[in-house]
Design a protein around this motif. Structure first.
Motif, PDB file in Angstrom:
ATOM      1  N   UNK A 238      -1.346   2.405  -4.863  1.00 56.78           N
ATOM      2  CA  UNK A 238      -0.904   1.013  -4.773  1.00 56.78           C
ATOM      3  C   UNK A 238      -0.684   0.371  -6.144  1.00 56.78           C
ATOM      4  N   UNK A 239      -1.259   0.956  -7.195  1.00 55.73           N
ATOM      5  CA  UNK A 239      -1.117   0.372  -8.533  1.00 55.73           C
ATOM      6  C   UNK A 239       0.033   0.979  -9.339  1.00 55.73           C
ATOM      7  N   UNK A 240       0.726   1.978  -8.787  1.00 53.13           N
ATOM      8  CA  UNK A 240       1.777   2.659  -9.543  1.00 53.13           C
ATOM      9  C   UNK A 240       2.885   1.704  -9.999  1.00 53.13           C
ATOM     10  N   UNK A 266       8.173   7.759 -17.264  1.00 48.28           N
ATOM     11  CA  UNK A 266       7.015   7.663 -16.368  1.00 48.28           C
ATOM     12  C   UNK A 266       7.145   8.705 -15.270  1.00 48.28           C
ATOM     13  N   UNK A 267       6.167   9.620 -15.209  1.00 48.16           N
ATOM     14  CA  UNK A 267       6.123  10.628 -14.147  1.00 48.16           C
ATOM     15  C   UNK A 267       4.839  10.453 -13.355  1.00 48.16           C
ATOM     16  N   UNK A 268       4.903  10.769 -12.056  1.00 47.32           N
ATOM     17  CA  UNK A 268       3.738  10.583 -11.186  1.00 47.32           C
ATOM     18  C   UNK A 268       3.564  11.778 -10.267  1.00 47.32           C
ATOM     19  N   UNK A 269       2.349  11.886  -9.720  1.00 51.62           N
ATOM     20  CA  UNK A 269       2.059  12.898  -8.701  1.00 51.62           C
ATOM     21  C   UNK A 269       0.826  12.470  -7.923  1.00 51.62           C
ATOM     22  N   UNK A 282      10.162   9.844  -7.322  1.00 48.41           N
ATOM     23  CA  UNK A 282       9.019   9.793  -6.390  1.00 48.41           C
ATOM     24  C   UNK A 282       9.162   8.614  -5.441  1.00 48.41           C
ATOM     25  N   UNK A 283       9.606   7.480  -5.974  1.00 50.03           N
ATOM     26  CA  UNK A 283       9.749   6.272  -5.174  1.00 50.03           C
ATOM     27  C   UNK A 283      10.774   6.466  -4.063  1.00 50.03           C
TER      28      UNK A 283
END
Length: 286
Positions: A238-240, A266-269, A282-283
Motif C-alpha cells: 500500500x505504500x509503493x 524504481x523497480x518493485x517485487x 508492475x502497476x
C-alpha cells in the motif's frame, strides 16, 4: 554479506531475498557517472554537450559510441553501445589506459589503443577536464588535492606525496576522484535524506513535512540495502505509490539538478529480489 559483490544478473542468490513487509523497492540513480561528468563539463568548461543529449531524450551511451566510432547515432548496435559507450567510456573516465581496456573488454591491444584514442577524439572534454587536473575552488589549493561539490576532500598519493606530477601520473586519477567521489557524496546525501524521511527517528525535512512532529510521514517501509547507486526498501504494498512519489525527489540534489537532469529508476517485487520489475510495469500488471 557484501551486497556489492552480488552480480547484477545473478538470480540464484537474489531469489533468497524476500520481502518481510510486503514488497521490495529499489531506487537506482540512472547513468549517474555521465551526468556528473556532464555537470563538471558545464560548470568547468561551459560545455553543454552531455546536457543537450539528455535534453533531447537520447541515450548517452549510444551517443558516446556514435561519437567514438564517428557514425550516425541510429546505426549504433547494442554491442557497440556496450563496448564503446558504456564499458570503454567509463573505464577511460576512471583512468584506464589501452592495456586495461584490452583486459576488461577482451579485445586486442591494438584494438584497445584505437578505441582509447577514438574515445578521446570523440570526447575531448576528458582531457580538458583532467589536464590540468581539476582544481579546488578554494584559495588554499594544494597540489594533488581534489575538493568535491559538498566540500569533502581527497588526495592523490604519488611518490612525491601530494605534489602530483601530471605528465607522469595522469590527470585521470584526479578526474576519477572527482567523479566517483562526487557520486559517493550524492549517495550519502540521498541516504541521509531518505532515512530522515522514513526512518524510525524521522525528522522534519523542509518542503516534505508540514509540521514539526517527528515522523510526520508515518511509513512502515524501511531501508534495507544500499548497493552502488541504489537504495533498497522493504514495506507494505500500500505504500509503493507514496514511495514512488517521495524517494526520487529525496535522492535528487538541487546543486546537480539545477545543471543537468537526474533520473531515478524504481523497480518493485512482491515475491523476491530476483523478480524486480519497473514500477509502472508492475502497476499495469497488478
Amino acid at each position: 554479506m557484501n551486497w556489492q559483490n552480488i552480480p547484477r544478473d545473478d538470480k540464484t542468490i537474489k531469489r533468497a531475498i524476500l520481502p518481510k513487509r510486503g514488497a521490495l523497492s529499489e531506487f537506482d540513480f540512472s547513468q549517474i557517472e555521465p551526468r556528473i561528468f556532464g555537470y563538471f563539463c558545464m560548470t568547468g568548461l561551459k560545455d553543454d554537450t552531455i546536457i543537450q543529449v539528455y535534453a533531447d531524450g537520447r541515450d548517452i551511451y549510444r551517443e558516446i559510441a556514435a561519437r567514438t566510432y564517428a557514425v550516425p547515432y541510429d546505426t549504433i548496435t547494442a554491442h557497440q553501445r556496450q563496448i564503446a559507450g558504456k564499458i570503454g567510456f567509463l573505464a577511460t573516465l576512471y583512468g584506464a589506459g589501452p592495456k586495461a581496456l584490452h583486459e576488461q573488454i577482451g579485445i586486442t591491444l591494438a584494438e584497445a589503443k584505437e578505441l582509447y584514442n577514438a574515445i578521446h577524439e570523440g570526447w575531448p572534454q576528458l582531457r580538458l577536464l583532467s589536464n590540468p587536473p581539476p582544481r579546488s575552488f578554494r584559495a588554499d589549493y594544494q597540489p594533488g588535492l581534489v575538493e568535491r561539490i559538498l566540500k569533502q576532500r581527497g588526495y592523490i598519493k604519488t611518490p612525491y606525496g601530494r605534489h602530483l606530477h601530471v605528465e607522469k601520473f595522469g590527470g585521470h586519477k584526479m578526474l576519477n576522484k572527482l567523479i566517483q567521489g562526487t557520486a559517493a557524496d550524492l549517495m550519502k546525501e540521498a541516504l541521509r535524506k531518505v532515512d530522515r524521511a522514513i526512518g524510525i527517528d524521522a525528522t522534519v525535512i523542509p518542503g516534505v513535512f508540514t509540521d514539526n512532529t517527528v515522523g510526520s510521514l508515518p511509513l512502515a517501509s524501511r531501508m534495507v540495502t544500499s548497493i552502488h547507486d541504489s537504495i533498497g526498501l522493504d514495506g507494505p504494498v500500500e505504500e509503493l505509490a507514496t514511495l514512488h512519489d517521495l524517494i526520487p525527489d529525496l535522492m535528487r540534489s538541487k546543486w546537480l539538478t539545477d545543471v543537468i537532469p537526474v533520473e531515478v529508476d524504481h523497480e518493485v517485487s512482491t515475491t523476491s529480489w530476483a523478480d524486480m520489475v519497473d514500477y509502472d510495469e508492475w502497476l499495469e500488471a497488478a
